[in-house]
Design an enzyme around this catalytic site. Structure first.
Site, PDB file in Angstrom:
ATOM      1  N   LYS A 158       0.679  -1.207   0.169  1.00  0.00           N
ATOM      2  CA  LYS A 158      -0.067  -0.015  -0.167  1.00  0.00           C
ATOM      3  C   LYS A 158       0.857   1.159   0.002  1.00  0.00           C
ATOM      4  O   LYS A 158       1.952   1.126   0.537  1.00  0.00           O
ATOM      5  CB  LYS A 158      -0.820  -0.068   1.186  1.00  0.00           C
ATOM      6  CG  LYS A 158      -1.897  -1.138   1.229  1.00  0.00           C
ATOM      7  CD  LYS A 158      -2.858  -0.944   2.407  1.00  0.00           C
ATOM      8  CE  LYS A 158      -3.768  -1.951   2.489  1.00  0.00           C
ATOM      9  NZ  LYS A 158      -4.858  -1.724   3.745  1.00  0.00           N
ATOM     10  N   GLY A 164      -8.618   4.755  -0.015  1.00  0.00           N
ATOM     11  CA  GLY A 164      -9.880   4.767  -0.601  1.00  0.00           C
ATOM     12  C   GLY A 164      -9.591   3.650  -1.522  1.00  0.00           C
ATOM     13  O   GLY A 164     -10.226   3.456  -2.836  1.00  0.00           O
ATOM     14  N   GLY A 165      -8.428   2.716  -1.428  1.00  0.00           N
ATOM     15  CA  GLY A 165      -8.302   1.801  -2.380  1.00  0.00           C
ATOM     16  C   GLY A 165      -7.324   2.116  -3.686  1.00  0.00           C
ATOM     17  O   GLY A 165      -7.109   1.258  -4.491  1.00  0.00           O
ATOM     18  N   ASN A 290     -10.243   8.706   8.377  1.00  0.00           N
ATOM     19  CA  ASN A 290     -10.873   9.450   7.382  1.00  0.00           C
ATOM     20  C   ASN A 290     -10.929  11.057   8.500  1.00  0.00           C
ATOM     21  O   ASN A 290     -11.517  10.730   9.381  1.00  0.00           O
ATOM     22  CB  ASN A 290     -12.275   9.045   6.727  1.00  0.00           C
ATOM     23  CG  ASN A 290     -12.126   7.900   6.021  1.00  0.00           C
ATOM     24  OD1 ASN A 290     -13.067   6.975   6.075  1.00  0.00           O
ATOM     25  ND2 ASN A 290     -11.320   7.806   5.203  1.00  0.00           N
ATOM     26  N   ARG A 292     -12.719  13.595   8.183  1.00  0.00           N
ATOM     27  CA  ARG A 292     -13.967  14.519   7.680  1.00  0.00           C
ATOM     28  C   ARG A 292     -15.169  13.911   8.360  1.00  0.00           C
ATOM     29  O   ARG A 292     -15.235  12.798   9.045  1.00  0.00           O
ATOM     30  CB  ARG A 292     -14.085  14.200   6.233  1.00  0.00           C
ATOM     31  CG  ARG A 292     -14.212  13.153   5.723  1.00  0.00           C
ATOM     32  CD  ARG A 292     -14.517  12.853   4.230  1.00  0.00           C
ATOM     33  NE  ARG A 292     -15.027  11.654   3.704  1.00  0.00           N
ATOM     34  CZ  ARG A 292     -14.187  10.799   3.587  1.00  0.00           C
ATOM     35  NH1 ARG A 292     -12.755  10.776   3.699  1.00  0.00           N
ATOM     36  NH2 ARG A 292     -14.736   9.486   3.110  1.00  0.00           N
TER      37      ARG A 292
HETATM   38  C1  MV4 Z   1      -6.943  -4.432   2.779  1.00  0.00           C
HETATM   39  C2  MV4 Z   1      -7.782  -5.394   2.560  1.00  0.00           C
HETATM   40  C3  MV4 Z   1      -7.236  -6.478   2.865  1.00  0.00           C
HETATM   41  N1  MV4 Z   1      -6.223  -6.720   3.623  1.00  0.00           N
HETATM   42  N2  MV4 Z   1      -5.770  -4.380   3.611  1.00  0.00           N
HETATM   43  C4  MV4 Z   1      -9.472  -0.981   0.340  1.00  0.00           C
HETATM   44  C5  MV4 Z   1      -9.580   0.593   0.526  1.00  0.00           C
HETATM   45  C6  MV4 Z   1      -8.552   0.745   1.654  1.00  0.00           C
HETATM   46  N3  MV4 Z   1      -9.201   1.570   2.602  1.00  0.00           N
HETATM   47  C7  MV4 Z   1      -8.024  -0.574   2.147  1.00  0.00           C
HETATM   48  N4  MV4 Z   1      -8.649  -1.390   1.228  1.00  0.00           N
HETATM   49  C8  MV4 Z   1      -8.450  -2.653   1.623  1.00  0.00           C
HETATM   50  N5  MV4 Z   1      -7.198  -3.066   2.438  1.00  0.00           N
HETATM   51  C9  MV4 Z   1      -5.482  -5.455   3.896  1.00  0.00           C
HETATM   52  N6  MV4 Z   1      -4.531  -5.902   4.761  1.00  0.00           N
HETATM   53  C10 MV4 Z   1      -8.884  -5.048   1.555  1.00  0.00           C
HETATM   54  C11 MV4 Z   1      -9.098  -3.965   1.211  1.00  0.00           C
HETATM   55  C12 MV4 Z   1     -10.466  -3.865   0.470  1.00  0.00           C
HETATM   56  C13 MV4 Z   1     -11.574  -3.154   0.932  1.00  0.00           C
HETATM   57  C14 MV4 Z   1     -11.602  -2.559   2.467  1.00  0.00           C
HETATM   58  C15 MV4 Z   1     -12.713  -2.012   2.658  1.00  0.00           C
HETATM   59  C16 MV4 Z   1     -13.933  -1.789   2.023  1.00  0.00           C
HETATM   60  C17 MV4 Z   1     -13.675  -2.336   0.861  1.00  0.00           C
HETATM   61  C18 MV4 Z   1     -12.718  -3.053   0.249  1.00  0.00           C
HETATM   62  C19 MV4 Z   1     -12.814  -3.683  -0.911  1.00  0.00           C
HETATM   63  C20 MV4 Z   1     -11.752  -4.185  -1.558  1.00  0.00           C
HETATM   64  C21 MV4 Z   1     -10.610  -4.147  -0.927  1.00  0.00           C
END
Ligand code: MV4
Length: 448
Positions: A158, A164-165, A290, A292
């Site tokens: 990351k 936000g992805g 977040n 906000r």
């Molecule tokens: C992750 C994850 C799985 N494992 N981190 C997506 C948005 C960002 N805020 C972080 N995200 C994710 N991080 C780890 N270590 C899966 C996601 C993720 C996700 C997280 C929250 C809501 C929707 C999502 C959709 C796809 C992936």
């Protein structure tokens, strides 16, 4: 308290902030674009100022014009709402340096929590659970490879400046990790101006759990419990609910208290959300904060009785939080449905244009946050969300029943909306039994 607040936003959240101002006896100034001239919410503001053409970059993102409008109208504070400039720390600096109060965190607190690597470090110190992974950003690739071998694959790369992805890479073996770190670093440098990336354990199946928190400038912070936002598609939330169904009360209290501690340690003033993933054994891992007020804040208002927008304005004006943690209790269950002007049958194609019919539901436990009425024209320039239906009931089963009725009453046309999709999701056994996860909407839509 402030005399006059300038609202640097549009649509339903501008209306939500205008209503909060009115209840506080504060005047509101609403800036708007040319595309939003005649916008229904502008009728409710005490003053309006046109700041430029339709495209956001020429109006709602123009810091110079927003500051000029605040000077012109003698506002004393600026509310950014969500989206647009709400998480832009440069904007928060300019607002402060121009002599106005930014309704939200200081730019310092925003930067501390907005940097994902620093946020994780602070979370660890605050007792907020995080994913195992690299300590801080990756300095050399071999260190990342070593950490990944220790925590086990799959892992995720990351960007510290992402969110936000955006800027993420999943790696299922060492080769993918080596390639992923390189490409993530390049993408992060280009997209966020910060090449720092980190590695953590990747969780395949999870629910999205987020804690509503709020702090003041006197060293106080509380949480307003959590929301489950697992019903999403491509990182766009569709349905949110509060509280998260089926969570052990002791585990909930612990993770929510840790989120409040984190923002306290960042000297955070205003509303924020600590996002977590929850695994099937109800272990929590923080994702990001977040800085906000969020779209889905009304469901937390419904179950706690706290007016989050009003409280955010009070603490920005220097007041102490008017609640202690012991005052906050969960009352019933609430679900929010995002009413988007999109056609779910045509790959969620945006539906700009005239709304001829707009007949929202009513009755006990129904709240509509929307700027739309019959005759409103949805401009093509902005987000497709045209309203939020918030349903509150004594328990989750009753809330689902009440929601089905409300969605049935809700008539919108001729533009297509997400209403029929919501009715379908509410009948899905996975949702009803709360065995759903963050991928279930996408799986369902793919299966057709
Ligand atoms: C992750 C994850 C799985 N494992 N981190 C997506 C948005 C960002 N805020 C972080 N995200 C994710 N991080 C780890 N270590 C899966 C996601 C993720 C996700 C997280 C929250 C809501 C929707 C999502 C959709 C796809 C992936």
């Amino acid at each position: 308290m402030f005399k006059r607040i300038l609202i640097a936003n549009r649509g339903e959240i501008a209306l939500r902030i205008i209503r909060a101002c009115r209840e506080l006896g504060v005047e509101s100034v609403c800036v708007h674009s040319q595309a939003d001239a005649g916008g229904t919410w502008l009728e409710q503001a005490d003053r309006t100022v046109c700041i430029g053409p339709g495209p956001s970059k020429d109006s709602y993102l123009r810091i110079d014009r927003i500051i000029a409008a605040a000077e012109l109208t003698h506002a004393d504070a600026i509310h950014p709402g969500y989206g647009f400039l709400s998480e832009n720390s440069h904007f928060a600096v300019v607002v402060r340096d121009s002599g106005f109060t930014f309704i939200g965190p200081s730019p310092e607190a925003m930067n501390l929590l907005g940097d994902k690597v620093n946020c994780k470090r602070m979370a660890k110190q605050s007792g907020t659970p995080i994913f195992p992974g690299t300590d801080g950003g990756i300095e050399d690739l071999e260190e990342a490879v070593k950490v990944a071998a220790e925590i086990g694959y799959p892992v995720i790369v990351k960007a510290a400046g992402g969110g936000g992805g955006r800027g993420m890479r999943i790696a299922r073996d060492e080769a993918e990790l080596r390639a992923g770190v390189d490409s993530a670093r390049q993408e992060a440098a280009a997209a966020f101006g910060n090449p720092m990336v980190y590695v953590e354990k990747y969780l395949e199946q999870a629910r999205h759990f987020e804690v509503q928190v709020i702090g003041d400038n006197h060293g106080n912070s509380i949480h307003l419990y959590e929301r489950d936002c697992s019903s999403q598609r491509r990182h766009q939330k569709l349905i949110e609910e509060a509280p998260a169904p089926g969570v052990d009360p002791a585990k909930r209290d612990r993770v929510c208290a840790s989120a409040a501690a984190l923002i306290r340690n960042a000297k955070y003033c205003g509303a924020a959300t600590c996002e977590f993933l929850m695994d099937k054994d109800q272990n929590f891992y923080m994702l990001e904060v977040n800085t906000r007020v969020q779209v889905e804040h009304p469901i937390s208002e419904a179950i706690t009785g706290v007016d989050i927008v009003q409280t955010g304005i009070r603490v920005a004006a220097g007041e102490k939080l008017p609640y202690r943690q012991e005052d906050i209790r969960i009352n019933g269950h609430a679900i929010e449905f995002r009413i988007n002007a999109e056609d779910p049958d045509r790959n969620f194609m945006p539906q700009a244009g005239l709304v001829e019919t707009w007949a929202p539901p009513g009755g006990p436990g129904i709240r509509m946050d929307s700027h739309v009425r019959a005759g409103y024209r949805v401009p093509p320039n902005y987000d497709s969300m045209v309203g939020k239906l918030i349903v509150h009931a004594p328990d989750r089963a009753t809330c689902i029943q009440r929601s089905l009725g409300a969605l049935k009453e809700f008539k919108v046309g001729p533009i297509k909306t997400t209403i029929p999709l919501h009715m379908r999701l509410l009948r899905e056994p996975q949702f009803v039994n709360a065995t759903h996860d963050i991928k279930y909407v996408e799986r369902l839509l793919a299966a057709k």
